[in-house]
Write a protein that holds these residues in place. Structure first.
Motif, short mmCIF file in Angstrom:
data_model
loop_
_atom_site.label_atom_id
_atom_site.label_comp_id
_atom_site.label_asym_id
_atom_site.label_seq_id
_atom_site.Cartn_x
_atom_site.Cartn_y
_atom_site.Cartn_z
N UNK A 84 32.33 50.86 52.24
CA UNK A 84 31.29 50.83 51.05
C UNK A 84 31.73 50.46 49.87
N UNK A 85 33.06 50.63 49.67
CA UNK A 85 33.44 49.95 48.29
C UNK A 85 35.13 49.79 48.42
N UNK A 86 35.69 49.02 47.76
CA UNK A 86 37.02 48.59 47.59
C UNK A 86 37.41 48.91 46.10
N UNK A 87 38.28 49.87 45.89
CA UNK A 87 38.53 50.12 44.43
C UNK A 87 40.06 49.57 44.07
N UNK A 88 40.29 48.74 43.25
CA UNK A 88 41.32 48.14 42.82
C UNK A 88 41.75 48.63 41.62
N UNK A 89 43.22 49.12 41.21
CA UNK A 89 43.53 49.54 40.16
C UNK A 89 44.41 48.45 39.53
N UNK A 90 43.80 47.78 38.47
CA UNK A 90 44.62 46.61 37.84
C UNK A 90 45.18 47.48 36.30
N UNK A 91 45.47 46.68 35.28
CA UNK A 91 46.24 47.07 34.35
C UNK A 91 45.68 46.52 32.88
N UNK A 92 45.77 47.41 31.85
CA UNK A 92 45.35 46.90 30.68
C UNK A 92 46.46 45.74 30.12
N UNK A 93 47.53 45.49 30.84
CA UNK A 93 48.23 44.39 30.34
C UNK A 93 47.87 43.06 30.77
N UNK A 94 46.75 43.07 31.60
CA UNK A 94 46.11 41.76 31.65
C UNK A 94 45.67 40.98 30.36
N UNK A 95 45.35 42.02 29.39
CA UNK A 95 44.83 41.65 28.01
C UNK A 95 46.16 41.01 27.37
N UNK A 96 46.12 39.84 26.72
CA UNK A 96 47.35 39.34 26.17
C UNK A 96 46.77 38.20 25.21
N UNK A 97 47.89 37.54 24.56
CA UNK A 97 47.50 36.19 24.10
C UNK A 97 46.78 36.54 22.50
N UNK A 98 46.96 35.37 22.11
CA UNK A 98 46.63 35.37 20.73
C UNK A 98 45.03 35.16 20.41
N UNK A 99 44.31 35.06 21.41
CA UNK A 99 42.82 34.74 21.15
C UNK A 99 42.10 35.75 21.12
N UNK A 100 42.45 37.08 21.53
CA UNK A 100 41.74 38.36 21.72
C UNK A 100 42.24 39.25 20.67
N UNK A 101 41.27 40.41 20.36
CA UNK A 101 41.51 41.38 19.33
C UNK A 101 41.04 42.62 19.85
#
Length: 304
Positions: free
Chosen positions: A117-134
């Motif tokens: 029915x569903x595949x739940x994948x735990x990712x991480x907030x650390x994918x957010x990085x770099x100078x272009x996002x705030x």
């Protein structure tokens, strides 16, 4: 019916079920009516429970993994297993990709003919990085993963999206921000802090200017449970409070809460390379589509 309590009749596979998050998820699934849970983990456990079957399987052993998954035939999959090495050392990228990317693709291939029915994948907030996002970080945006670990988890996200698109399968990606809770492993900042404060011992740390977004463990488990039966699949959701606190303030308030006489030695440790200074998420999407709400203060952890 409470959306958190409709797991009766499900046959649930949890990878990483012996780990901290996995074991707490399994405990809650049992409370909410699931009577058939299968844990796949690299580690062996002596735990016994009539509702859980433990399987010691390496995600990189694609043949054994495929045989086991076909035997289980899960109706719902929680993929929590991962190599969690958060070093900024790029020389370890291959070992992280092996587990977090190749292990994920092996699991997906093993599930190809199973109508879950569903595949739940735990990712991480650390994918957010770099100078272009705030901050606060939204689920969309142009970002550069901050570490080899987060790069490998983001590649796992992409593998899941691509596989699910090709095979017409359902998935939910949860990007986990920082969390804390009872009996958490001792290799995390809050648990190290709490241990030293409890013993009234000196605690060396950085200057503590990094801002983080913390949740209590129970709220993270709620997000996982809600994701299991959501109709709003094939989406990415931040699992976060939406509020930031510097780890300096966290340490100072924890010391006050615990009435500790410890000396917190700010600046005794250097910052990491490529540090993400302000890691706060936007939780409006998970509130809107999964009906998730933060219920518990993070300070409960330091009062337990």
């Amino acid at each position: 019916m409470d959306p958190l309590k409709n797991f009766k009749g499900d046959r649930i596979l949890v990878t990483g079920g012996v780990g901290y998050l996995g074991s707490n998820l399994i405990s809650q699934l049992i409370k909410y009516g699931c009577d058939e849970i299968h844990s796949i983990d690299l580690e062996r456990t002596e735990q016994e429970n009539p509702n859980i079957t433990f399987h010691q399987v390496n995600l990189l052993d694609s043949s054994s993994l495929s045989d086991k998954v076909k035997e289980i035939k899960p109706t719902l999959v929680y993929h929590l297993a991962a190599n969690l090495n958060r070093s900024r050392d790029f020389s370890i990228v291959q070992q992280l990709m092996d587990v977090n990317f190749t292990g994920t693709t092996n699991l997906l291939n093993a599930l190809e003919d199973i109508p879950y029915k569903n595949f739940i994948y735990t990712s991480t907030s650390e994918v957010y990085g770099g100078k272009d996002i705030t901050p606060p970080f939204k689920e969309t945006g142009d970002f550069v993963p901050a570490s080899p670990y987060s790069l490998s988890k983001y590649c796992g996200e992409m593998a899941l999206k691509t596989f699910s698109e090709i095979k017409e399968k359902k998935y939910t990606i949860l990007r986990m921000f920082n969390f804390l809770g009872s009996n958490m492993p001792t290799n995390f900042f809050p648990s190290q802090l709490k241990e030293k404060l409890n013993r009234n011992e000196d605690f060396p740390m950085t200057l503590g200017e990094q801002v983080r977004d913390y949740l209590y463990l129970g709220d993270v488990i709620d997000a996982l449970l809600l994701a299991g039966h959501t109709e709003h699949t094939n989406q990415v959701y931040n699992v976060c409070s939406g509020e930031g606190i510097s780890i300096r303030e966290l340490a100072e308030k924890a010391k006050t809460k615990m009435k500790s006489t410890s000396s917190i030695q700010f600046g005794a440790l250097p910052y990491r390379n490529n540090e993400v200074w302000n890691m706060v998420g936007d939780n409006s999407k998970i509130q809107k589509y999964l009906g998730w709400r933060q219920k518990t203060s993070i300070w409960k952890y330091f009062e337990e």
